[in-house]
Design a protein around this motif. Structure first.
Motif, PDB file in Angstrom:
ATOM      1  N   LEU A  50     -11.970 -13.866  24.766  1.00  6.35           N
ATOM      2  CA  LEU A  50     -11.843 -12.475  25.196  1.00  6.35           C
ATOM      3  C   LEU A  50     -10.610 -11.868  24.528  1.00  6.35           C
ATOM      4  O   LEU A  50     -10.651 -10.769  23.988  1.00  6.35           O
ATOM      5  CB  LEU A  50     -11.707 -12.437  26.720  1.00  6.35           C
ATOM      6  CG  LEU A  50     -11.658 -11.063  27.364  1.00  6.35           C
ATOM      7  CD1 LEU A  50     -12.946 -10.288  27.101  1.00  6.35           C
ATOM      8  CD2 LEU A  50     -11.411 -11.185  28.862  1.00  6.35           C
ATOM      9  N   PRO A  85     -13.241 -15.581  28.650  1.00 10.80           N
ATOM     10  CA  PRO A  85     -13.918 -14.830  29.712  1.00 10.80           C
ATOM     11  C   PRO A  85     -13.874 -15.599  31.034  1.00 10.80           C
ATOM     12  O   PRO A  85     -14.020 -16.819  31.029  1.00 10.80           O
ATOM     13  CB  PRO A  85     -15.358 -14.692  29.212  1.00 10.80           C
ATOM     14  CG  PRO A  85     -15.264 -14.830  27.723  1.00 10.80           C
ATOM     15  CD  PRO A  85     -14.107 -15.753  27.468  1.00 10.80           C
ATOM     16  N   TYR A 123      -9.481  -8.923  20.249  1.00 16.16           N
ATOM     17  CA  TYR A 123     -10.139  -8.729  21.543  1.00 16.16           C
ATOM     18  C   TYR A 123     -11.643  -8.764  21.280  1.00 16.16           C
ATOM     19  O   TYR A 123     -12.138  -7.975  20.477  1.00 16.16           O
ATOM     20  CB  TYR A 123      -9.689  -7.391  22.143  1.00 16.16           C
ATOM     21  CG  TYR A 123     -10.559  -6.871  23.261  1.00 16.16           C
ATOM     22  CD1 TYR A 123     -10.506  -7.453  24.530  1.00 16.16           C
ATOM     23  CD2 TYR A 123     -11.418  -5.798  23.058  1.00 16.16           C
ATOM     24  CE1 TYR A 123     -11.301  -6.968  25.560  1.00 16.16           C
ATOM     25  CE2 TYR A 123     -12.209  -5.301  24.080  1.00 16.16           C
ATOM     26  CZ  TYR A 123     -12.152  -5.900  25.322  1.00 16.16           C
ATOM     27  OH  TYR A 123     -12.936  -5.423  26.345  1.00 16.16           O
ATOM     28  N   GLN A 124     -12.317  -9.683  21.885  1.00 11.18           N
ATOM     29  CA  GLN A 124     -13.751  -9.892  21.628  1.00 11.18           C
ATOM     30  C   GLN A 124     -14.027  -9.937  20.123  1.00 11.18           C
ATOM     31  O   GLN A 124     -14.993  -9.342  19.647  1.00 11.18           O
ATOM     32  CB  GLN A 124     -14.573  -8.789  22.293  1.00 11.18           C
ATOM     33  CG  GLN A 124     -14.493  -8.849  23.809  1.00 11.18           C
ATOM     34  CD  GLN A 124     -15.408  -7.831  24.483  1.00 11.18           C
ATOM     35  OE1 GLN A 124     -15.552  -6.691  24.012  1.00 11.18           O
ATOM     36  NE2 GLN A 124     -16.010  -8.210  25.592  1.00 11.18           N
ATOM     37  N   GLY A 166     -12.958  -1.442  26.872  1.00 11.13           N
ATOM     38  CA  GLY A 166     -12.891  -2.286  28.059  1.00 11.13           C
ATOM     39  C   GLY A 166     -11.546  -2.947  28.323  1.00 11.13           C
ATOM     40  O   GLY A 166     -11.462  -3.902  29.079  1.00 11.13           O
ATOM     41  N   GLU A 173     -14.263  -0.583  35.326  1.00 15.29           N
ATOM     42  CA  GLU A 173     -14.826  -1.927  35.157  1.00 15.29           C
ATOM     43  C   GLU A 173     -14.502  -2.553  33.802  1.00 15.29           C
ATOM     44  O   GLU A 173     -15.398  -2.844  32.994  1.00 15.29           O
ATOM     45  CB  GLU A 173     -16.346  -1.890  35.365  1.00 15.29           C
ATOM     46  CG  GLU A 173     -16.710  -1.372  36.745  1.00 15.29           C
ATOM     47  CD  GLU A 173     -18.212  -1.444  37.028  1.00 15.29           C
ATOM     48  OE1 GLU A 173     -18.993  -1.085  36.133  1.00 15.29           O
ATOM     49  OE2 GLU A 173     -18.571  -1.867  38.131  1.00 15.29           O
ATOM     50  N   LYS A 223     -13.293  -5.134  30.786  1.00 13.16           N
ATOM     51  CA  LYS A 223     -13.529  -6.546  30.489  1.00 13.16           C
ATOM     52  C   LYS A 223     -12.224  -7.325  30.565  1.00 13.16           C
ATOM     53  O   LYS A 223     -12.188  -8.494  30.922  1.00 13.16           O
ATOM     54  CB  LYS A 223     -14.107  -6.691  29.072  1.00 13.16           C
ATOM     55  CG  LYS A 223     -15.582  -6.358  28.991  1.00 13.16           C
ATOM     56  CD  LYS A 223     -16.415  -7.569  29.381  1.00 13.16           C
ATOM     57  CE  LYS A 223     -17.902  -7.295  29.329  1.00 13.16           C
ATOM     58  NZ  LYS A 223     -18.373  -6.470  30.471  1.00 13.16           N
ATOM     59  N   ASP A 283     -17.400 -12.930  33.305  1.00 15.87           N
ATOM     60  CA  ASP A 283     -17.304 -12.241  32.016  1.00 15.87           C
ATOM     61  C   ASP A 283     -15.938 -11.621  31.766  1.00 15.87           C
ATOM     62  O   ASP A 283     -15.619 -11.262  30.651  1.00 15.87           O
ATOM     63  CB  ASP A 283     -18.347 -11.118  31.947  1.00 15.87           C
ATOM     64  CG  ASP A 283     -19.750 -11.686  31.950  1.00 15.87           C
ATOM     65  OD1 ASP A 283     -19.909 -12.829  31.474  1.00 15.87           O
ATOM     66  OD2 ASP A 283     -20.654 -10.987  32.446  1.00 15.87           O
ATOM     67  N   ARG A 284     -15.200 -11.406  32.839  1.00 15.51           N
ATOM     68  CA  ARG A 284     -13.949 -10.654  32.689  1.00 15.51           C
ATOM     69  C   ARG A 284     -12.742 -11.566  32.661  1.00 15.51           C
ATOM     70  O   ARG A 284     -12.753 -12.658  33.205  1.00 15.51           O
ATOM     71  CB  ARG A 284     -13.775  -9.688  33.859  1.00 15.51           C
ATOM     72  CG  ARG A 284     -14.795  -8.605  33.912  1.00 15.51           C
ATOM     73  CD  ARG A 284     -14.549  -7.724  35.116  1.00 15.51           C
ATOM     74  NE  ARG A 284     -15.806  -7.372  35.731  1.00 15.51           N
ATOM     75  CZ  ARG A 284     -16.605  -6.400  35.275  1.00 15.51           C
ATOM     76  NH1 ARG A 284     -16.240  -5.702  34.217  1.00 15.51           N
ATOM     77  NH2 ARG A 284     -17.740  -6.130  35.858  1.00 15.51           N
TER      78      ARG A 284
END
Lengths: 257, 444
Positions: free
Chosen positions: A5, A30, A66-67, A83, A167, A169, A199-200
């Motif tokens: 993440l 994550p 990030y991702q 996110g 919401e 991530k 997921d977060r």
């Protein structure tokens, strides 16, 4: 394997004249909650600001992905829409702009970015009602100017409410516990926990171990002199609580010399 | 006076000679003649005049104007209503290039208590009823633009709020400028709020001209009798190349309440003269203003509150937003006469500069000759709060949107104070549109 993440490598940064971050390495997968603890001046808030793109913090080296995307190349609003969320240590008061108007604009900016239809006033009201209940947010605060005249606790609730609405991530909580009494702390923590899922990820920055009783971390990192000098499980937070930061700083200086 | 100023004055005087008076009542003829002489003697102000130090008429004196409305056809009702947005139930009275246009007007249904008449008509039918009022507050000797306006005196609005009438329906006076040839248009407003009455009047200066370049020179005189309560909203949404000079003169008797809001969303040169005399004990006035000047625009507000008697209250808030190379001028004079004990007077002028080229000249001026008073004043000049900007962006708002939101937040204090909610939200929207017009890269 999917990319982490968040992946921070050798991050160095200055704020004003001062070199604050001296090579941070940190990976968040994550579902993980990481706590960063450290004494005043260790670089905690600079790290949070660097992730969110705060003006005045200049990145001098290293990388943040990030991702799998280069986070440092994005504008603050792009990071938010992708996110990344920063709960401010000192939420800003903005006269003349209602909380409602602002939050709706923020939610819709994210939706537009994801190609989703914007929420109309009715749908937004319903969403706010649901999320505000989690943080015990008094209704009248929504129609008031952003954070204007809010108590310390109300400002932090507002931060967590924003987080629940957007919401993210990756949520970065910058000393969200500072200045809160135990009731407010519980409320804020329950808001953060409501968001926790596989997921977060979350980066909880704090000076005290107290918050971590309510938001149990998977990992604890100790920041000193702009570097992570110790990492461990949540028992490290307890150790810090017991012994203070002195021994960490001494150890850090010892290893540096 | 420079040669250019003299030539411009002479051109205006020639125009005045050409304009045929609507009628010949002796007192009106006298008013006009005195005003003409006063204008000829004073001429157009230069920046050597103390009152005009920061506001140059250089571009105005280069312009030549035709008589009002010579080249124009009356616009359609749709056209008029689309710019005047009478969004709420109100009595609508439209004046095209200074002349009353009954076909576009729509008096309040159910016969609201407020009487609105065309000045030209009253001057023809019963001019004697105007003699005690017309020209009594607006002095031709002190103000060259008042002199110019009075020397042309012909049409405008006469608004009477009868004794004890409580009007729930706002009166919306729309002064519409049309046509592409620069002309001179000088609407006159006379408002009388009789004893114990209550009303809200909106005077709206708006342009549907494509070219702009007009000079509109408006004078309003407002009388509030004992216990009257009057709201007066002045909207100035001029063409960015037009000139607008206004004089608003109010006199308040015992225990009357007057709330003036002046909202200026642009114009090549706007100069507003606002003077309130608190002449009866217990009178209260609130003077609010918002002005937005962008590239090539100058907006100047000169206000004077005269506390002539004891136990009166005045509160003044003018906010300026300056962008590009736009310029604002604020001069707020408050005079407390020797007898005016127990006066309370507050004044504040915060300004927001959005670019390095923007400018504000602000000068609060308190002249206090009584000793038992409570007065305050302050002006401030600031830029957009960078922390606030980052806060909004960190929630996903784009930089331009975040800026607009902060600027409209700054303006909200004035706009939310408007006495009509629909009007205030419509103007918030207008302001956002206006801010959206700013040129990219104008900010530093």
């Amino acid at each position: 394997m999917t990319s982490p993440l968040l992946e921070i490598k050798g991050l160095t940064a200055t704020a004003g004249e001062n070199q604050i971050l001296n090579g941070i390495d940190l990976v968040i997968q994550p579902g993980e909650v990481h706590a960063v603890m450290g004494p005043n001046g260790s670089g905690k808030s600079t790290l949070a600001g660097a992730l969110a793109g705060r003006p005045g913090i200049e990145i001098t080296g290293g990388s943040v992905f990030y991702q799998g995307k280069d986070l440092l190349g994005l504008e603050p609003e792009e990071r938010a829409r992708e996110g990344v969320f920063l709960a401010f240590q000192y939420p800003v008061e903005i006269p003349g702009v209602t909380n409602n108007y602002f939050l709706k604009a923020a939610v819709n900016a994210g939706r537009a970015h994801r190609g989703e239809e914007e929420l109309d006033a009715m749908d937004f009201m319903a969403l706010v009602k649901e999320k505000a209940a989690i943080v015990d947010m008094p209704k009248d605060l929504m129609s008031r100017a952003i954070n204007e005249g809010f108590s310390g606790g109300e400002k932090k609730r507002n931060e967590v409410l924003q987080m629940l609405l957007l919401e993210p991530k990756l949520a970065v909580l910058d000393e969200t516990d500072s200045g809160l009494d135990i009731d407010a702390l519980r409320v804020v923590a329950s808001g953060a926990n409501a968001l926790r899922d596989a997921d977060r990820g979350m980066l909880v920055i704090t000076h005290y171990q107290r918050l971590l009783e309510y938001i149990p971390p998977d990992f604890v990192h100790v920041l000193s002199g702009g570097r992570i000098v110790r990492s461990g499980g949540k028992e490290l937070a307890l150790e810090l609580e017991e012994k203070g930061y002195g021994w960490i700083e001494d150890a850090a200086e010892g290893s540096a010399s | 006076m420079s040669q250019a100023h003299e030539a411009a004055r002479d051109a205006l005087l020639a125009l005045q000679a050409e304009a045929t008076p609507a009628q010949e009542t002796p007192f009106v003829a006298r008013l006009r003649a005195e005003a003409r002489d006063a204008f000829a003697a004073q001429g157009l102000p230069t920046t050597r005049w103390e009152e005009w130090r920061y506001t140059s008429l250089a571009r105005l004196v280069e312009s030549r104007f035709a008589l009002e409305g010579e080249d124009t056809a009356t616009p359609s009702r749709e056209e008029a209503e689309s710019v005047a947005f009478p969004v709420f139930a109100c009595g609508l009275f439209v004046f095209v290039n200074g002349q009353f246009a009954p076909s576009l007007s729509r008096p309040a249904t159910a016969g609201g208590p407020v009487r609105v008449e065309s000045l030209a008509r009253v001057l023809t039918e019963s001019p004697e009823t105007l003699e005690p009022w017309l020209g009594q507050l607006a002095s031709s000797k002190e103000h060259p633009f008042v002199a110019l306006a009075t020397s042309f005196l012909s049409d405008g609005a006469v608004v009477t709020v009868p004794r004890s009438a409580d009007s729930q329906t706002p009166i919306h006076l729309v002064f519409l400028t049309t046509g592409d040839e620069p002309h001179l248009c000088q609407p006159r407003v006379l408002i009388r709020a009789e004893r114990g009455s209550r009303a809200l009047v909106i005077q709206d200066f708006v342009s549907i001209s494509k070219q702009g370049g007009h000079l509109r020179n408006a004078v309003s005189e407002v009388f509030l009798e004992d216990d009257a309560d009057l709201g007066l909203v002045t909207l100035q949404r001029g063409h960015p190349r037009s000139f607008l000079t206004t004089g608003l003169f109010a006199r308040q008797e015992r225990n009357s309440r007057f709330a003036s809001h002046v909202v200026t969303l642009g114009g090549q040169l706007v100069r507003n003269e606002l003077q309130v005399t608190l002449a009866g004990e217990g009178a209260e006035c609130r003077l609010d203003g918002l002005f937005v000047a962008g590239d090539g625009e100058v907006i100047d507000n000169h206000t004077l509150v005269d506390h002539a008697v004891p136990h009166c209250t005045s509160a003044e808030l003018y906010k300026g937003i300056l962008d590009g190379d736009g310029k604002g001028v604020f001069r707020g004079r408050v005079v407390v006469r020797p007898d005016a004990q127990k006066t309370a007077a507050d004044q504040s002028n915060p300004n927001l500069l959005l670019s390095d080229g923007a400018e504000i000249d602000t000068k609060p001026q308190l002249e206090i000759y009584a000793d038992d008073v409570r007065c305050s004043h302050g002006s401030a000049i600031g830029r957009l709060d960078e922390d606030a900007l980052f806060y909004l962006r960190a929630r996903g708002l784009g930089e331009e949107e975040a800026r607009r939101l902060l600027v409209s937040g700054f303006a909200a204090e004035v706009l939310r104070g408007l006495p009509d909610e629909a009007l205030s939200s419509t103007l918030m929207e207008e302001l956002r549109k206006r801010l959206g017009r700013r040129e990219p890269g104008a900010r530093a």
